[in-house]
Scaffold this motif. Structure first.
Motif, PDB file in Angstrom:
ATOM      1  N   PHE A 166       0.793  -1.219   0.000  1.00  0.00           N
ATOM      2  CA  PHE A 166       0.000   0.000   0.000  1.00  0.00           C
ATOM      3  C   PHE A 166       0.832   1.279   0.000  1.00  0.00           C
ATOM      4  O   PHE A 166       0.270   2.375   0.105  1.00  0.00           O
ATOM      5  N   LEU A 167       2.147   1.176  -0.125  1.00  0.00           N
ATOM      6  CA  LEU A 167       2.990   2.367  -0.021  1.00  0.00           C
ATOM      7  C   LEU A 167       2.648   3.425  -1.073  1.00  0.00           C
ATOM      8  O   LEU A 167       2.787   4.623  -0.815  1.00  0.00           O
ATOM      9  N   ASP A 168       2.203   3.005  -2.243  1.00  0.00           N
ATOM     10  CA  ASP A 168       1.926   3.971  -3.310  1.00  0.00           C
ATOM     11  C   ASP A 168       0.603   4.709  -3.123  1.00  0.00           C
ATOM     12  O   ASP A 168       0.335   5.681  -3.842  1.00  0.00           O
ATOM     13  N   VAL A 169      -0.238   4.261  -2.200  1.00  0.00           N
ATOM     14  CA  VAL A 169      -1.541   4.913  -2.023  1.00  0.00           C
ATOM     15  C   VAL A 169      -1.679   5.595  -0.667  1.00  0.00           C
ATOM     16  O   VAL A 169      -2.647   6.327  -0.455  1.00  0.00           O
ATOM     17  N   LEU A 170      -0.731   5.409   0.235  1.00  0.00           N
ATOM     18  CA  LEU A 170      -0.888   5.950   1.589  1.00  0.00           C
ATOM     19  C   LEU A 170      -0.930   7.472   1.593  1.00  0.00           C
ATOM     20  O   LEU A 170      -1.776   8.071   2.275  1.00  0.00           O
ATOM     21  N   GLY A 171      -0.026   8.107   0.858  1.00  0.00           N
ATOM     22  CA  GLY A 171       0.006   9.563   0.843  1.00  0.00           C
ATOM     23  C   GLY A 171      -1.292  10.171   0.346  1.00  0.00           C
ATOM     24  O   GLY A 171      -1.931  10.970   1.044  1.00  0.00           O
ATOM     25  N   ALA A 180     -13.833  -3.440  -6.483  1.00  0.00           N
ATOM     26  CA  ALA A 180     -13.077  -2.907  -7.615  1.00  0.00           C
ATOM     27  C   ALA A 180     -12.379  -4.093  -8.265  1.00  0.00           C
ATOM     28  O   ALA A 180     -11.445  -4.651  -7.697  1.00  0.00           O
ATOM     29  N   GLN A 181     -12.844  -4.491  -9.430  1.00  0.00           N
ATOM     30  CA  GLN A 181     -12.328  -5.676 -10.114  1.00  0.00           C
ATOM     31  C   GLN A 181     -11.370  -5.247 -11.216  1.00  0.00           C
ATOM     32  O   GLN A 181     -11.758  -4.577 -12.170  1.00  0.00           O
ATOM     33  N   PHE A 182     -10.103  -5.651 -11.071  1.00  0.00           N
ATOM     34  CA  PHE A 182      -9.068  -5.238 -12.021  1.00  0.00           C
ATOM     35  C   PHE A 182      -8.751  -6.362 -13.006  1.00  0.00           C
ATOM     36  O   PHE A 182      -9.049  -7.541 -12.764  1.00  0.00           O
ATOM     37  N   ASN A 233     -17.251  -2.053  -9.687  1.00  0.00           N
ATOM     38  CA  ASN A 233     -16.641  -1.448 -10.857  1.00  0.00           C
ATOM     39  C   ASN A 233     -15.594  -2.384 -11.442  1.00  0.00           C
ATOM     40  O   ASN A 233     -14.777  -2.950 -10.707  1.00  0.00           O
ATOM     41  N   VAL A 234     -15.628  -2.541 -12.749  1.00  0.00           N
ATOM     42  CA  VAL A 234     -14.703  -3.423 -13.460  1.00  0.00           C
ATOM     43  C   VAL A 234     -13.780  -2.561 -14.313  1.00  0.00           C
ATOM     44  O   VAL A 234     -14.245  -1.698 -15.073  1.00  0.00           O
ATOM     45  N   TYR A 235     -12.468  -2.795 -14.175  1.00  0.00           N
ATOM     46  CA  TYR A 235     -11.468  -1.986 -14.869  1.00  0.00           C
ATOM     47  C   TYR A 235     -10.638  -2.853 -15.804  1.00  0.00           C
ATOM     48  O   TYR A 235     -10.412  -4.038 -15.536  1.00  0.00           O
ATOM     49  N   ASP A 236     -10.157  -2.236 -16.881  1.00  0.00           N
ATOM     50  CA  ASP A 236      -9.306  -2.957 -17.821  1.00  0.00           C
ATOM     51  C   ASP A 236      -7.831  -2.721 -17.542  1.00  0.00           C
ATOM     52  O   ASP A 236      -6.975  -3.047 -18.356  1.00  0.00           O
ATOM     53  N   ALA A 277      -3.394  -4.102  -7.120  1.00  0.00           N
ATOM     54  CA  ALA A 277      -3.890  -2.850  -7.693  1.00  0.00           C
ATOM     55  C   ALA A 277      -3.334  -1.619  -6.992  1.00  0.00           C
ATOM     56  O   ALA A 277      -3.117  -0.587  -7.626  1.00  0.00           O
ATOM     57  N   ALA A 278      -3.091  -1.684  -5.688  1.00  0.00           N
ATOM     58  CA  ALA A 278      -2.568  -0.518  -4.969  1.00  0.00           C
ATOM     59  C   ALA A 278      -1.207  -0.109  -5.492  1.00  0.00           C
ATOM     60  O   ALA A 278      -0.808   1.053  -5.371  1.00  0.00           O
ATOM     61  N   HIS A 279      -0.485  -1.040  -6.099  1.00  0.00           N
ATOM     62  CA  HIS A 279       0.809  -0.733  -6.704  1.00  0.00           C
ATOM     63  C   HIS A 279       0.701  -0.599  -8.221  1.00  0.00           C
ATOM     64  O   HIS A 279       1.307   0.300  -8.811  1.00  0.00           O
ATOM     65  N   GLN A 280      -0.081  -1.471  -8.851  1.00  0.00           N
ATOM     66  CA  GLN A 280      -0.133  -1.493 -10.314  1.00  0.00           C
ATOM     67  C   GLN A 280      -1.023  -0.393 -10.883  1.00  0.00           C
ATOM     68  O   GLN A 280      -0.734   0.132 -11.959  1.00  0.00           O
ATOM     69  N   SER A 281      -2.107  -0.090 -10.213  1.00  0.00           N
ATOM     70  CA  SER A 281      -3.057   0.930 -10.688  1.00  0.00           C
ATOM     71  C   SER A 281      -3.501   1.807  -9.518  1.00  0.00           C
ATOM     72  O   SER A 281      -4.691   1.869  -9.186  1.00  0.00           O
ATOM     73  N   PRO A 282      -2.558   2.480  -8.867  1.00  0.00           N
ATOM     74  CA  PRO A 282      -2.906   3.186  -7.625  1.00  0.00           C
ATOM     75  C   PRO A 282      -3.950   4.287  -7.811  1.00  0.00           C
ATOM     76  O   PRO A 282      -4.828   4.451  -6.958  1.00  0.00           O
TER      77      PRO A 282
END
Length: 355
Positions: free
Chosen positions: A106-111, A301-303, A325-328, A334-339
C-alpha cells in the motif's frame, strides 16, 4: 502500544547477500518457459537485481516516513502503520494485505489516501513486522476479531474495512463480526464459490469458468501445498532466499516492478516470517470463514488479469453490494499497479457511505 521503526541490522543484510550470491541453481530444460513452473531466467534476473540494484535502506526510509506501532492482541504481536489525515473528523479505513504481500503493498496509495482518510494498515499476524505467530488458529476469522479490537483501542467507533487478496476475505469478515462499527467494506477480489456447473452461463461466466479452470490446472500449487503442508515447505524457503523468491514468483509474475517484488520478498525473509505467513492457508482450511452472508454495504473494484467472480453467486455471501466497478487496468496488486484507479474507487465508495 509502542512506537516502531524498521531498522534491519546490517549483519542480516550481509547474510542475505551472501546467501543470494551462493545460490545453488537448479537445472531446467532449455525451452521450458513457464511450462514447468517459474523459469530460471526470471529468478536469475531478480536475484541479480537483489545483489546489485535493490536498495533495502530506501525501503526502510519509505516505511519509516509513516508512524508505526506494535501492540499485543489475543496473545500475538501486531505491527501497524497509523497515518492520520489532517482533518481530525475524517473517516477511517483499515487496509489489509495478502500473501505473499505485506504492508508495502500500500505504499503507493498511503500519501494520497491520507489526505482524506485516517489509515490503519496492519501487518497480518505472522507476517512481516508483526513477527512469527506463536499460537494456532490465525485465519481470517481470528484476524478480523483482532482488527476489531485494534480499531477499538485506537478510538475508531465507525470505520471502513478494505483489503486485497487475503484482505478481501478479512475485510468482509470484519464487517460480519462488527456490523455496528464497520460502515462499509471495499475489496479488490469478490470471492465466490467456484461452481462445478452453471446452467446457461453468460459470456462473462464462461470466461470466468475458463479462467478458474486454467488457474486450478496451472497456478494453484502454492495454495494446495500451503493449505496442507506449509511447515514441510518452510524448511527449504527459510534457508534459501532465492528459493523463497522463486516460490513467491508463482504469484509475482513477469511485468511487475522488480523493486516491488523484492521489497515484499525481503520483508518475509528479514523478519523471519516465511513459515508463519504461509500458515494462514492451513488455518483457513481447518477453520474456514462462516457461511453467513455479510449485510454491510460492500464495494468491489475488479481489475484486469485477476480473479473473476460469478455475479449470480455473490448474493449467497454478500447481501448488500453497493458498488461494483470493473477496470481494464491491472491487476492483482492494484494498490501498486493501478494506484490512481484504486484511490478513486475506494474514495468514491467511502463518499457514498455518507460518513
Amino acid at each position: 502500544m509502542e512506537t516502531f521503526r524498521v531498522a534491519v541490522p546490517q549483519d542480516d543484510l550481509d547474510d542475505l547477500r551472501r546467501r543470494v550470491a551462493a545460490t545453488r541453481w537448479p537445472d531446467e530444460l532449455d525451452d521450458a518457459g513457464w511450462d514447468y513452473g517459474v523459469p530460471g531466467r526470471y529468478v536469475r534476473e531478480l536475484a541479480d537485481h537483489w545483489l546489485h540494484g535493490f536498495d533495502w535502506r530506501a525501503v526502510e526510509r519509505r516505511l519509516n516516513a509513516y508512524p508505526q506501532f506494535r501492540t499485543e492482541i489475543d496473545g500475538e504481536r501486531i505491527h501497524f502503520l497509523h497515518v492520520r489525515c489532517p482533518d481530525p473528523d475524517a473517516p477511517a479505513i483499515i487496509l489489509s494485505h495478502g500473501w505473499p504481500g505485506s504492508v508495502a503493498e500500500f505504499l503507493d496509495v498511503l500519501g494520497p489516501l491520507s489526505e482524506r482518510f485516517h489509515l490503519v494498515v496492519p501487518s497480518l499476524p505472522g507476517f512481516g513486522f508483526s513477527g512469527p505467530t506463536r499460537s494456532r488458529g490465525w485465519g481470517p476469522v481470528r484476524i478480523a476479531h483482532a482488527w476489531a479490537e485494534l480499531m477499538r483501542r485506537l478510538g475508531y467507533r465507525r470505520y471502513v474495512a478494505a483489503g486485497n487478496d487475503w484482505g478481501s476475505t478479512i475485510a468482509p469478515e470484519l464487517g460480519r463480526i462488527a456490523p455496528d462499527a464497520v460502515a462499509g467494506v471495499h475489496v479488490t477480489q469478490l470471492w465466490t464459490d467456484t461452481p462445478g456447473h452453471l446452467d446457461d452461463p453468460t459470456p462473462d461466466e464462461r470466461a470466468a469458468l475458463d479462467d478458474q479452470a486454467w488457474f486450478e490446472a496451472n497456478m494453484s500449487a502454492y495454495h494446495h501445498v500451503q493449505a496442507q503442508q506449509p511447515q514441510s515447505l518452510a524448511f527449504a524457503l527459510a534457508d534459501s532466499p532465492v528459493g523463497l523468491l522463486g516460490w513467491h514468483c508463482l504469484i509475482y509474475r513477469e511485468g511487475l516492478d522488480p523493486d516491488f517484488v523484492l521489497t515484499n520478498v525481503s520483508i518475509h525473509w528479514l523478519t523471519g516470517t516465511v513459515a508463519s505467513a504461509m500458515r494462514i492457508y492451513r488455518e483457513d482450511a481447518l477453520r474456514p470463514v462462516p457461511g453467513e452472508p455479510t449485510t454491510v454495504p460492500l464495494g468491489a473494484a475488479q481489475f484486469a488479469d485477476d480473479y473473476r467472480p460469478f455475479r449470480r453467486l455473490v448474493a449467497a455471501r454478500h447481501r448488500n453490494v453497493a458498488a461494483w466497478n470493473v477496470y481494464d487496468r491491472p491487476g492483482h496488486f492494484a494498490a501498486h499497479q493501478s494506484p490512481e484507479l484504486l484511490i478513486a474507487d475506494l474514495g468514491g465508495f467511502v463518499d457514498g457511505l455518507g460518513l
